[in-house]
Motif scaffolding. Structure first.
Motif, PDB file in Angstrom:
ATOM      1  N   ILE A 126     -11.569   5.866   1.930  1.00 24.12           N
ATOM      2  CA  ILE A 126     -12.233   5.372   1.003  1.00 24.12           C
ATOM      3  C   ILE A 126     -12.991   4.360   1.192  1.00 24.12           C
ATOM      4  N   TYR A 127     -12.614   3.358   1.776  1.00 24.91           N
ATOM      5  CA  TYR A 127     -13.212   2.054   2.169  1.00 24.91           C
ATOM      6  C   TYR A 127     -14.293   2.539   3.147  1.00 24.91           C
ATOM      7  N   HIS A 128     -13.895   3.029   4.236  1.00 22.67           N
ATOM      8  CA  HIS A 128     -15.073   3.577   5.091  1.00 22.67           C
ATOM      9  C   HIS A 128     -16.000   4.357   4.601  1.00 22.67           C
ATOM     10  N   HIS A 129     -15.971   5.066   3.512  1.00 22.19           N
ATOM     11  CA  HIS A 129     -17.007   5.957   3.181  1.00 22.19           C
ATOM     12  C   HIS A 129     -17.773   5.200   1.924  1.00 22.19           C
ATOM     13  N   ASP A 130     -17.384   3.966   1.734  1.00 20.58           N
ATOM     14  CA  ASP A 130     -18.153   2.955   0.766  1.00 20.58           C
ATOM     15  C   ASP A 130     -18.667   3.416  -0.427  1.00 20.58           C
ATOM     16  N   GLY A 131     -17.924   4.222  -1.307  1.00 17.21           N
ATOM     17  CA  GLY A 131     -18.272   4.691  -2.558  1.00 17.21           C
ATOM     18  C   GLY A 131     -19.109   5.848  -2.746  1.00 17.21           C
ATOM     19  N   GLN A 132     -18.964   6.606  -1.352  1.00 16.74           N
ATOM     20  CA  GLN A 132     -19.776   7.836  -1.290  1.00 16.74           C
ATOM     21  C   GLN A 132     -19.075   9.088  -1.242  1.00 16.74           C
ATOM     22  N   LEU A 133     -17.749   8.746  -1.326  1.00 17.77           N
ATOM     23  CA  LEU A 133     -16.646   9.963  -1.009  1.00 17.77           C
ATOM     24  C   LEU A 133     -16.125  10.371  -2.608  1.00 17.77           C
ATOM     25  N   SER A 134     -16.119  11.558  -2.900  1.00 18.51           N
ATOM     26  CA  SER A 134     -15.635  12.175  -4.139  1.00 18.51           C
ATOM     27  C   SER A 134     -14.142  12.354  -3.697  1.00 18.51           C
ATOM     28  N   GLN A 135     -13.488  12.488  -4.827  1.00 15.46           N
ATOM     29  CA  GLN A 135     -12.098  12.980  -5.028  1.00 15.46           C
ATOM     30  C   GLN A 135     -12.023  14.127  -4.348  1.00 15.46           C
ATOM     31  N   LYS A 136     -12.592  15.309  -4.560  1.00 15.04           N
ATOM     32  CA  LYS A 136     -12.445  16.561  -3.939  1.00 15.04           C
ATOM     33  C   LYS A 136     -12.912  16.358  -2.565  1.00 15.04           C
ATOM     34  N   ALA A 137     -13.883  15.892  -1.896  1.00 12.87           N
ATOM     35  CA  ALA A 137     -14.160  15.488  -0.523  1.00 12.87           C
ATOM     36  C   ALA A 137     -13.078  15.030   0.097  1.00 12.87           C
ATOM     37  N   LEU A 138     -12.386  13.836  -0.636  1.00 13.20           N
ATOM     38  CA  LEU A 138     -11.384  13.332   0.243  1.00 13.20           C
ATOM     39  C   LEU A 138     -10.136  14.348   0.352  1.00 13.20           C
ATOM     40  N   SER A 142      -3.954  18.366  -6.946  1.00 17.02           N
ATOM     41  CA  SER A 142      -2.888  17.648  -7.948  1.00 17.02           C
ATOM     42  C   SER A 142      -2.341  16.339  -7.006  1.00 17.02           C
ATOM     43  N   ALA A 143      -1.942  16.785  -5.637  1.00 17.20           N
ATOM     44  CA  ALA A 143      -1.503  15.778  -4.865  1.00 17.20           C
ATOM     45  C   ALA A 143      -2.575  14.404  -4.675  1.00 17.20           C
ATOM     46  N   MET A 144      -3.641  15.047  -4.384  1.00 18.15           N
ATOM     47  CA  MET A 144      -4.764  13.810  -4.372  1.00 18.15           C
ATOM     48  C   MET A 144      -5.099  13.056  -5.575  1.00 18.15           C
ATOM     49  N   VAL A 145      -4.872  13.576  -6.789  1.00 16.46           N
ATOM     50  CA  VAL A 145      -4.904  12.755  -8.228  1.00 16.46           C
ATOM     51  C   VAL A 145      -3.794  11.805  -8.090  1.00 16.46           C
ATOM     52  N   SER A 146      -2.596  12.238  -7.687  1.00 15.99           N
ATOM     53  CA  SER A 146      -1.401  11.527  -7.631  1.00 15.99           C
ATOM     54  C   SER A 146      -1.588  10.266  -6.946  1.00 15.99           C
ATOM     55  N   ILE A 147      -2.136  10.521  -5.708  1.00 18.87           N
ATOM     56  CA  ILE A 147      -2.262   9.516  -4.667  1.00 18.87           C
ATOM     57  C   ILE A 147      -3.418   8.379  -5.243  1.00 18.87           C
ATOM     58  N   ILE A 148      -4.378   8.896  -5.836  1.00 20.88           N
ATOM     59  CA  ILE A 148      -5.519   7.999  -6.291  1.00 20.88           C
ATOM     60  C   ILE A 148      -5.182   7.202  -7.482  1.00 20.88           C
ATOM     61  N   ASN A 149      -4.148   7.939  -8.162  1.00 24.10           N
ATOM     62  CA  ASN A 149      -3.657   7.146  -9.576  1.00 24.10           C
ATOM     63  C   ASN A 149      -2.879   6.020  -9.056  1.00 24.10           C
ATOM     64  N   LEU A 150      -2.041   6.369  -7.989  1.00 23.76           N
ATOM     65  CA  LEU A 150      -1.049   5.279  -7.569  1.00 23.76           C
ATOM     66  C   LEU A 150      -1.933   4.087  -6.630  1.00 23.76           C
ATOM     67  N   LEU A 151      -3.013   4.477  -6.128  1.00 24.30           N
ATOM     68  CA  LEU A 151      -3.932   3.307  -5.635  1.00 24.30           C
ATOM     69  C   LEU A 151      -4.819   2.616  -6.498  1.00 24.30           C
ATOM     70  N   VAL A 167       0.844  -1.122  -0.073  1.00 28.37           N
ATOM     71  CA  VAL A 167      -0.115  -0.071  -0.097  1.00 28.37           C
ATOM     72  C   VAL A 167       0.719   1.205   0.024  1.00 28.37           C
ATOM     73  N   ASN A 168       2.113   1.167   0.220  1.00 30.69           N
ATOM     74  CA  ASN A 168       3.107   2.197   0.454  1.00 30.69           C
ATOM     75  C   ASN A 168       2.613   3.087   1.573  1.00 30.69           C
ATOM     76  N   ARG A 169       2.575   4.159   1.634  1.00 33.05           N
ATOM     77  CA  ARG A 169       2.382   5.190   2.738  1.00 33.05           C
ATOM     78  C   ARG A 169       0.782   5.630   2.858  1.00 33.05           C
ATOM     79  N   TYR A 170       0.012   5.037   1.966  1.00 32.35           N
ATOM     80  CA  TYR A 170      -1.402   5.634   1.937  1.00 32.35           C
ATOM     81  C   TYR A 170      -2.556   4.875   2.522  1.00 32.35           C
ATOM     82  N   HIS A 171      -2.004   4.158   3.931  1.00 32.59           N
ATOM     83  CA  HIS A 171      -2.906   3.075   4.694  1.00 32.59           C
ATOM     84  C   HIS A 171      -4.101   4.043   5.121  1.00 32.59           C
TER      85      HIS A 171
END
Length: 144
Positions: free
Chosen positions: A41-53, A62-71, A31-35
């Motif tokens: 994301i898991y906890h919100h069960d598909g109800q969380l947008s990238q912006k809200a996260l 841009s940092a969020m996009v990179s993290i989501i792209n890695l995951l 998982v690297n460092r994004y535990h």
């Protein structure tokens, strides 16, 4: 004049040690460092947008996009268009993540228990209250 260590150095040192221990205990998951991000994301069960996260984590887009792209590349997360707002993407977890997150949560719980050994619940409440107060105190100083 005496040398004063910034509080942030103490927190960074603790954070690095904590992350190192967490990475070691979950290295088989890759998982690297994004535990915590994956757990949110898991906890919100598909109800969380990238912006809200990004807002929850106080990360820029841009940092969020990179993290989501890695995951996503590691097979933990995927994006799905929000049926109520096509401009928004909701974050969902894969079966791989559904197996990994309970292990991550267990590791975090164990580490928290280990590192707070000998510290009373009352002291932990004070610690958390002090950290929150420091955070609240510093925010207005940044914006001025």
């Amino acid at each position: 004049m005496s040398l004063i260590e910034p509080i942030s150095r103490k927190l960074i040192r603790l954070g690095k040690l904590y992350q190192s221990l967490l990475a070691k205990s979950t290295e088989h998951l890759d998982v690297n460092r994004y535990h915590y991000v994956l757990s949110l994301i898991y906890h919100h069960d598909g109800q969380l947008s990238q912006k809200a996260l990004a807002e929850i984590l106080d990360k820029d887009k841009s940092a969020m996009v990179s993290i989501i792209n890695l995951l996503t590349a590691k097979g933990f997360v995927y994006r799905e268009n929000n049926p109520n707002d096509r401009r928004e993407q909701l974050l969902k977890v894969t079966e791989k993540a559904k197996l990994a997150v309970p292990q991550i949560v267990a590791s975090i719980k164990n580490i928290n228990t280990d590192i707070t050994h000998g510290i009373s619940d009352d002291d932990m409440k004070v610690f958390e209250r002090v950290l929150l107060q420091m955070q609240n105190n510093i925010k207005p100083l940044i914006t001025t």
